[in-house]
Write an enzyme that holds these catalytic residues in place. Structure first.
Site, PDB file in Angstrom:
ATOM      1  N   CYS A 101     -58.962 -16.833   9.224  1.00 15.53           N
ATOM      2  CA  CYS A 101     -57.518 -17.963   8.537  1.00 15.53           C
ATOM      3  C   CYS A 101     -56.758 -17.593   9.555  1.00 15.53           C
ATOM      4  O   CYS A 101     -55.849 -18.700   9.426  1.00 15.53           O
ATOM      5  CB  CYS A 101     -58.000 -18.137   7.342  1.00 15.53           C
ATOM      6  SG  CYS A 101     -57.210 -19.665   6.810  1.00 15.53           S
ATOM      7  N   CYS A 102     -56.328 -16.684   8.639  1.00 17.67           N
ATOM      8  CA  CYS A 102     -54.544 -15.533   9.069  1.00 17.67           C
ATOM      9  C   CYS A 102     -54.249 -16.112  10.909  1.00 17.67           C
ATOM     10  O   CYS A 102     -53.073 -16.323  10.614  1.00 17.67           O
ATOM     11  CB  CYS A 102     -54.555 -14.665   8.611  1.00 17.67           C
ATOM     12  SG  CYS A 102     -54.005 -15.036   6.491  1.00 17.67           S
ATOM     13  N   CYS A 159     -50.046 -18.526   0.932  1.00 21.74           N
ATOM     14  CA  CYS A 159     -50.488 -20.198   1.080  1.00 21.74           C
ATOM     15  C   CYS A 159     -51.536 -19.847  -0.449  1.00 21.74           C
ATOM     16  O   CYS A 159     -51.507 -18.639  -0.941  1.00 21.74           O
ATOM     17  CB  CYS A 159     -52.183 -20.004   1.952  1.00 21.74           C
ATOM     18  SG  CYS A 159     -51.582 -19.983   3.032  1.00 21.74           S
ATOM     19  N   CYS A 173     -54.664 -17.819  -1.388  1.00 20.97           N
ATOM     20  CA  CYS A 173     -55.018 -16.742  -1.635  1.00 20.97           C
ATOM     21  C   CYS A 173     -53.568 -15.803  -2.227  1.00 20.97           C
ATOM     22  O   CYS A 173     -53.774 -14.769  -2.103  1.00 20.97           O
ATOM     23  CB  CYS A 173     -54.670 -16.207   0.319  1.00 20.97           C
ATOM     24  SG  CYS A 173     -56.144 -17.000   1.384  1.00 20.97           S
ATOM     25  N   CYS A 180     -51.336 -10.738   6.642  1.00 22.67           N
ATOM     26  CA  CYS A 180     -51.366 -11.768   7.483  1.00 22.67           C
ATOM     27  C   CYS A 180     -51.692 -11.750   8.854  1.00 22.67           C
ATOM     28  O   CYS A 180     -52.905 -12.458   9.600  1.00 22.67           O
ATOM     29  CB  CYS A 180     -50.840 -13.089   6.886  1.00 22.67           C
ATOM     30  SG  CYS A 180     -49.109 -13.016   7.769  1.00 22.67           S
TER      31      CYS A 180
END
Length: 251
Positions: free
Chosen positions: A123-124, A204, A207, A230
């Site tokens: 995702c990062c 985010c 998280c 990240c």
């Protein structure tokens, strides 16, 4: 920096720039970095997070037109988006560039916006690392707001480092949390609204969690995982990965 100039760049350029900056502080250090010939074309990368306003204020004093890259992961807290606009307007920063992942990549790799639940690294990479890597391509150097006190992985953070062929300046590496708080008070700068709610480090929304007294300032990032970065930042030239996964070179 022109192509012919790049060929003559000394191998120890990070050390040379460090020597020129380490006795300076604050806006003076930032101004000297921007003017240093070995830095070339330069941008600042800012999360507009808990402490970002200090470095942004210094930039507004010496070169408010400098490109400032803000990565909107489209999963940020609403407060961060509001704060980004507030600070940019208040400080007169005219080089703000909002960076986002391409819609087609999101549609293919994270159509349900749930990738963070199964693979935070992926995702990062999708929402931060790759978009920033593309945005940084025209620049020779970039400025980061990282500090040594933030976590164990940043304890030896250098003032200037070289990463993927670019110089990376960490002008606040040697600042303490007390110095940051004093600077914000002295200059009456707006604080990120989540700081007062227990968020000393803000990423985010899915998280990031509040941090208890005595915890590492970044312990609320990816809580319960061994992940500490990240992917847009590196340790010893390598991206810090989650738990049992092997440490790999950043993309």
């Amino acid at each position: 920096m022109q192509p012919d100039a790049i060929q003559t760049v000394p191998a120890n350029r990070a050390e040379i720039v460090t020597d020129a900056l380490e006795t300076l502080q604050g806006a003076e250090r930032l101004a000297a970095a921007i003017a240093h010939p070995l830095m070339g074309e330069l941008a600042m990368v800012s999360s507009f997070g808990a402490d970002s306003v200090v470095l942004l204020h210094q930039l507004s004093l010496v070169a408010p037109e400098t490109p400032v890259l803000f990565i909107d992961t489209q999963m940020l807290f609403p407060e961060t988006l509001d704060y980004q606009r507030e600070v940019a307007n208040a400080l007169g920063l005219t080089g703000i560039r909002v960076i986002r992942a391409r819609a087609m990549h999101l549609a293919v790799e994270d159509p349900a916006n749930a990738l963070h639940l199964s693979d935070t690294d992926a995702c990062c990479d999708l929402r931060k690392t790759r978009p920033l890597e593309k945005a940084l391509q025209p620049f020779d150097s970039w400025i980061s707001g990282r500090k040594r006190f933030q976590s164990g992985t940043r304890a030896r953070l250098p003032l200037v480092e070289e990463e993927a062929g670019k110089l990376k300046l960490n002008p606040m590496a040697d600042w303490s949390s007390e110095q940051i708080a004093d600077y914000i008070r002295a200059h009456k700068l707006p604080r990120h609204p989540l700081v007062s709610k227990g968020y000393p480090s803000i990423g985010c929304a899915p998280c990031t969690s509040p941090v208890a007294e005595g915890e590492d300032p970044r312990s609320g990032r990816w809580r319960g995982q061994e992940k500490v970065e990240c992917g847009i930042h590196f340790v010893n030239g390598k991206m810090v990965r989650v738990g049992p996964a092997t440490t790999e070179q950043g993309a």
